[in-house]
Design a protein around this motif. Structure first.
Motif, short mmCIF file in Angstrom:
data_model
loop_
_atom_site.label_atom_id
_atom_site.label_comp_id
_atom_site.label_asym_id
_atom_site.label_seq_id
_atom_site.Cartn_x
_atom_site.Cartn_y
_atom_site.Cartn_z
N TYR A 152 2.94 9.41 5.34
CA TYR A 152 2.95 9.83 3.94
C TYR A 152 1.65 10.56 3.58
O TYR A 152 1.67 11.64 2.99
CB TYR A 152 3.16 8.61 3.03
CG TYR A 152 3.00 8.92 1.58
CD1 TYR A 152 4.02 9.54 0.87
CD2 TYR A 152 1.82 8.62 0.91
CE1 TYR A 152 3.86 9.85 -0.47
CE2 TYR A 152 1.66 8.91 -0.43
CZ TYR A 152 2.69 9.53 -1.11
OH TYR A 152 2.52 9.84 -2.44
N GLU A 212 0.82 -1.22 0.00
CA GLU A 212 0.00 0.00 0.00
C GLU A 212 0.85 1.27 0.00
O GLU A 212 0.55 2.22 -0.72
CB GLU A 212 -0.96 0.00 1.20
CG GLU A 212 -2.08 -1.01 1.10
CD GLU A 212 -1.68 -2.44 1.43
OE1 GLU A 212 -2.49 -3.35 1.16
OE2 GLU A 212 -0.56 -2.66 1.95
N TYR A 213 1.92 1.27 0.78
CA TYR A 213 2.79 2.44 0.82
C TYR A 213 3.41 2.70 -0.56
O TYR A 213 3.39 3.82 -1.06
CB TYR A 213 3.89 2.26 1.87
CG TYR A 213 4.91 3.36 1.85
CD1 TYR A 213 4.64 4.58 2.46
CD2 TYR A 213 6.13 3.21 1.22
CE1 TYR A 213 5.56 5.61 2.44
CE2 TYR A 213 7.06 4.22 1.20
CZ TYR A 213 6.78 5.42 1.81
OH TYR A 213 7.70 6.44 1.77
N SER A 221 0.81 3.94 -3.12
CA SER A 221 0.45 5.33 -2.85
C SER A 221 1.56 6.28 -3.29
O SER A 221 1.31 7.29 -3.93
CB SER A 221 0.17 5.54 -1.36
OG SER A 221 -0.91 4.76 -0.95
N GLU A 222 2.77 5.93 -2.95
CA GLU A 222 3.92 6.76 -3.32
C GLU A 222 4.12 6.78 -4.83
O GLU A 222 4.37 7.84 -5.42
CB GLU A 222 5.18 6.24 -2.61
CG GLU A 222 6.37 7.13 -2.80
CD GLU A 222 7.59 6.59 -2.09
OE1 GLU A 222 8.23 7.37 -1.40
OE2 GLU A 222 7.89 5.38 -2.25
N LEU A 255 2.94 4.76 6.00
CA LEU A 255 1.83 5.08 5.10
C LEU A 255 0.99 6.22 5.68
O LEU A 255 0.63 7.16 4.98
CB LEU A 255 0.97 3.85 4.87
CG LEU A 255 -0.27 4.03 4.02
CD1 LEU A 255 0.10 4.51 2.61
CD2 LEU A 255 -1.06 2.74 3.95
#
Length: 82
Positions: A49, A9-10, A13-14, A46
């Motif tokens: 972020y 997920e991180y 998203s990034e 996350l």
């Protein structure tokens, strides 16, 4: 936007930061509170972020827990600040 990528997920998203920053108003993310996958970033990265991208944590739901009560995974809803 819904993100459930089994520990990535991180990175998703990034990698999609342009879209996240410019077009997304609400993100629902399944967050692993414990590391399941090799190379998985801790869930707090996350959260950090998304907070830095001007989102706030709106709600947490569908918590899954271990037998001892420890959180295993949850769904987080983040909403973009106006």
């Amino acid at each position: 936007m819904k993100i459930d990528t089994k520990g990535n997920e991180y990175y998703v998203s990034e990698g999609g930061s342009y879209i996240v920053e410019n077009f997304v108003k609400v993100i629902i993310i399944e967050v692993s509170d414990l590391p399941f996958y090799k190379g998985q970033e801790p869930f707090y990265k996350l959260i950090e972020y998304l907070l830095n991208k001007d989102f706030f944590l709106y709600s947490i739901f569908d918590n899954t827990r271990l037998k001892n009560g420890q959180l295993l995974e949850s769904n987080f809803i983040f909403v973009k600040n106006d």
